[in-house]
Scaffold this active site. Structure first.
Site, mmCIF file in Angstrom:
data_model
loop_
_atom_site.group_PDB
_atom_site.id
_atom_site.type_symbol
_atom_site.label_atom_id
_atom_site.label_comp_id
_atom_site.label_asym_id
_atom_site.label_seq_id
_atom_site.Cartn_x
_atom_site.Cartn_y
_atom_site.Cartn_z
ATOM 1 N N HIS A 182 27.429 -6.979 -2.238
ATOM 2 C CA HIS A 182 26.110 -6.646 -2.800
ATOM 3 C C HIS A 182 26.223 -5.459 -3.745
ATOM 4 O O HIS A 182 26.932 -4.493 -3.447
ATOM 5 C CB HIS A 182 25.126 -6.340 -1.669
ATOM 6 C CG HIS A 182 23.706 -6.257 -2.110
ATOM 7 N ND1 HIS A 182 23.072 -7.291 -2.779
ATOM 8 C CD2 HIS A 182 22.773 -5.278 -2.000
ATOM 9 C CE1 HIS A 182 21.822 -6.938 -3.051
ATOM 10 N NE2 HIS A 182 21.611 -5.712 -2.594
ATOM 11 N N TYR A 282 -13.020 9.787 0.908
ATOM 12 C CA TYR A 282 -12.508 10.770 1.875
ATOM 13 C C TYR A 282 -11.999 12.025 1.180
ATOM 14 O O TYR A 282 -11.327 11.934 0.145
ATOM 15 C CB TYR A 282 -11.358 10.171 2.684
ATOM 16 C CG TYR A 282 -11.778 9.114 3.669
ATOM 17 C CD1 TYR A 282 -12.630 9.418 4.734
ATOM 18 C CD2 TYR A 282 -11.318 7.804 3.539
ATOM 19 C CE1 TYR A 282 -13.000 8.441 5.651
ATOM 20 C CE2 TYR A 282 -11.688 6.823 4.453
ATOM 21 C CZ TYR A 282 -12.533 7.152 5.502
ATOM 22 O OH TYR A 282 -12.895 6.190 6.401
ATOM 23 N N ASP A 331 -9.932 -0.235 3.648
ATOM 24 C CA ASP A 331 -10.459 -1.561 3.323
ATOM 25 C C ASP A 331 -11.183 -1.630 1.980
ATOM 26 O O ASP A 331 -11.660 -2.699 1.595
ATOM 27 C CB ASP A 331 -11.450 -1.995 4.405
ATOM 28 C CG ASP A 331 -10.969 -1.611 5.780
ATOM 29 O OD1 ASP A 331 -9.914 -2.126 6.180
ATOM 30 O OD2 ASP A 331 -11.622 -0.768 6.431
HETATM 31 C C1 LIG Z 1 17.521 -8.834 -1.263
HETATM 32 C C2 LIG Z 1 18.881 -9.260 -1.621
HETATM 33 C C3 LIG Z 1 19.108 -9.933 -2.832
HETATM 34 C C4 LIG Z 1 18.055 -10.107 -3.892
HETATM 35 O O1 LIG Z 1 17.828 -8.864 -4.535
HETATM 36 P P1 LIG Z 1 16.909 -8.729 -5.828
HETATM 37 O O2 LIG Z 1 17.163 -7.357 -6.304
HETATM 38 O O3 LIG Z 1 15.509 -8.941 -5.388
HETATM 39 O O4 LIG Z 1 17.363 -9.776 -6.786
HETATM 40 C C5 LIG Z 1 20.378 -10.421 -3.059
HETATM 41 N N1 LIG Z 1 21.374 -10.237 -2.159
HETATM 42 C C6 LIG Z 1 21.192 -9.565 -0.993
HETATM 43 C C7 LIG Z 1 22.328 -9.389 -0.058
HETATM 44 C C8 LIG Z 1 19.940 -9.043 -0.697
HETATM 45 O O5 LIG Z 1 19.766 -8.360 0.447
#
Ligand SMILES: *Cc1c(COP(=O)(O)O)cnc(C)c1O
Length: 395
Positions: A182, A282, A331
């Site tokens: 990632h 508020y 709300d």
């Molecule tokens: C959430 C996620 C995505 C998608 O991410 P975006 O930034 O919304 O495109 C892709 N891979 C993993 C592992 C994620 O957790």
């Protein structure tokens, strides 16, 4: 059952209470065609299969209706964060392969196997848990190996990938469907981090070649990767927010032609003139500098509309932008409409278009001091969702 049934004179029909009347005047409208058009635009741009990410209630758009639409439109796999989301999709009749992206808890492995969900295996210890559960159930597990190339969240460090890949290849009870990592900084086209992560990831994948094993599907790109780093597209991309037509960050480049799928609309529930010196909401934080026309809108932070918009968010009323005045309540909130006129039941657009004006979720997020992701996923189940587009009534 109507308590008054049988009390009406002959020939007079029971008044029908339809869903339209029982739904709140505040609604999320989801344009399903926008989502599938965006999917095709992303596919054309990346040139590889797309795994649409539908975690967190499909980024607030509604998990099951969005997933059904994507399945009907030919998506080949879906991604969610938690096993519970995967089970909800299976229970709704989604038959596509589903990858659960989050870390797995040992006691839940059986659930994945029972519901035919793909697991993210992020360590050798997790691999052993999956193997043990799969063997006990006599059912092979479909897994994706998770490599940590710099996100620092879950996954085996890229420089320890060798033994991990070998252990997975040796497992009789696990079928390796993919390997992934990632990206931490892909929202920013100028960050050098992404190139570093890509290089580390490819080195980890190279272990498959080294031992002569077939390469599983390699995937790395989130929305930022799709937009800014074509080298990260590899064998499949995993866009979330871009699928819904929203850019991940203010620094992002709109490199793919997508359009927003979600609008958030309400209606004026009250109109008044606040006299000069009068205060609103508020804490009495806003004082009318002169006699001011003010409308009340029946949605608040209890729906996920950010309280941080107090006294500076904007909405569309009568085709023009107007400012939120005073604190956003649970709300309701109030809007000063200047010289505009507004009547009860007039439409108020919080996200989306009205006339030639548009408020985008990116703008709402900036005003609230957060990111578009958070604004979208906080819009909660108290707001009814309404679907428009080709498959809207098919679900
Ligand atoms: C959430 C996620 C995505 C998608 O991410 P975006 O930034 O919304 O495109 C892709 N891979 C993993 C592992 C994620 O957790």
């Amino acid at each position: 059952m109507n308590a008054r049934a049988g009390t009406l004179p002959d020939g007079v029909e029971e008044p029908r209470v339809t869903t339209a009347f029982t739904q709140r005047p505040t609604r999320i409208r989801v344009d399903l065609d926008a989502i599938s058009d965006n999917l095709r635009a992303i596919q054309a741009h990346a040139g590889v299969p797309v795994m649409p990410i539908v975690k967190a209630n499909a980024y607030g758009h509604g998990l099951v209706p969005v997933a059904r639409h994507l399945q009907a439109q030919g998506a080949t796999r879906l991604g969610v964060a938690f096993v519970e989301e995967g089970i909800a999709l299976r229970e709704a009749g989604i038959t596509l392969p589903i990858l659960v992206l989050g870390g797995i808890f040992g006691p839940q492995v059986g659930l994945f196997l029972h519901h035919d969900l793909e697991l993210t295996v992020s360590s050798i210890a997790k691999l052993r848990q999956v193997e043990a559960a799969a063997e006990a159930l006599g059912r092979r597990a479909a897994i994706h190996l998770k490599i940590d190339t710099g996100m620092g969240r879950i996954g085996v460090r890229h420089d320890s990938a060798g033994p991990f890949v070998e252990a997975a290849l040796a497992s009789r009870w696990c079928e390796i469907r993919g390997i992934y990592s990632h990206l931490a900084c892909a929202d920013d086209p100028d960050s050098p981090m992404t190139a570093r992560q890509l290089e580390r990831f490819l080195q980890a994948c190279a272990y498959f070649e080294r031992v002569g094993a077939p390469m599983p599907v390699r995937h790395l790109a989130n929305s930022g990767g799709v937009l800014h780093f074509s080298g990260t597209h590899l064998d499949m991309v995993r866009p979330g927010i871009l699928l819904y037509g929203v850019l991940p960050d203010a620094a992002s480049r709109p490199a793919v032609p997508v359009r927003p799928a979600l609008s958030l609309v309400s209606q004026v529930v009250y109109f008044k003139v606040v006299r000069a010196g009068g205060t609103v909401s508020y804490g009495a934080t806003w004082t009318a500098p002169a006699d001011t026309r003010v409308v009340t809108v029946p949605i608040g932070y209890g729906d996920g509309w950010p309280r941080a918009l107090s006294s500076h968010g904007q909405v569309l009323v009568s085709g023009e932008r107007h400012r939120v005045v005073g604190r956003v309540c649970m709300d309701q909130f109030m809007v000063a409409i200047g010289a505009s006129s507004a009547c009860n039941e007039d439409e108020v657009v919080l996200i989306g278009r009205q006339g030639d004006q548009e408020i985008r979720v990116e703008e709402v997020a900036a005003a609230a001091g957060t990111i578009p992701y958070e604004v979208l996923v906080q819009l909660n189940e108290r707001i009814p969702r309404e679907y428009v587009g080709a498959d809207a009534s098919a679900g």
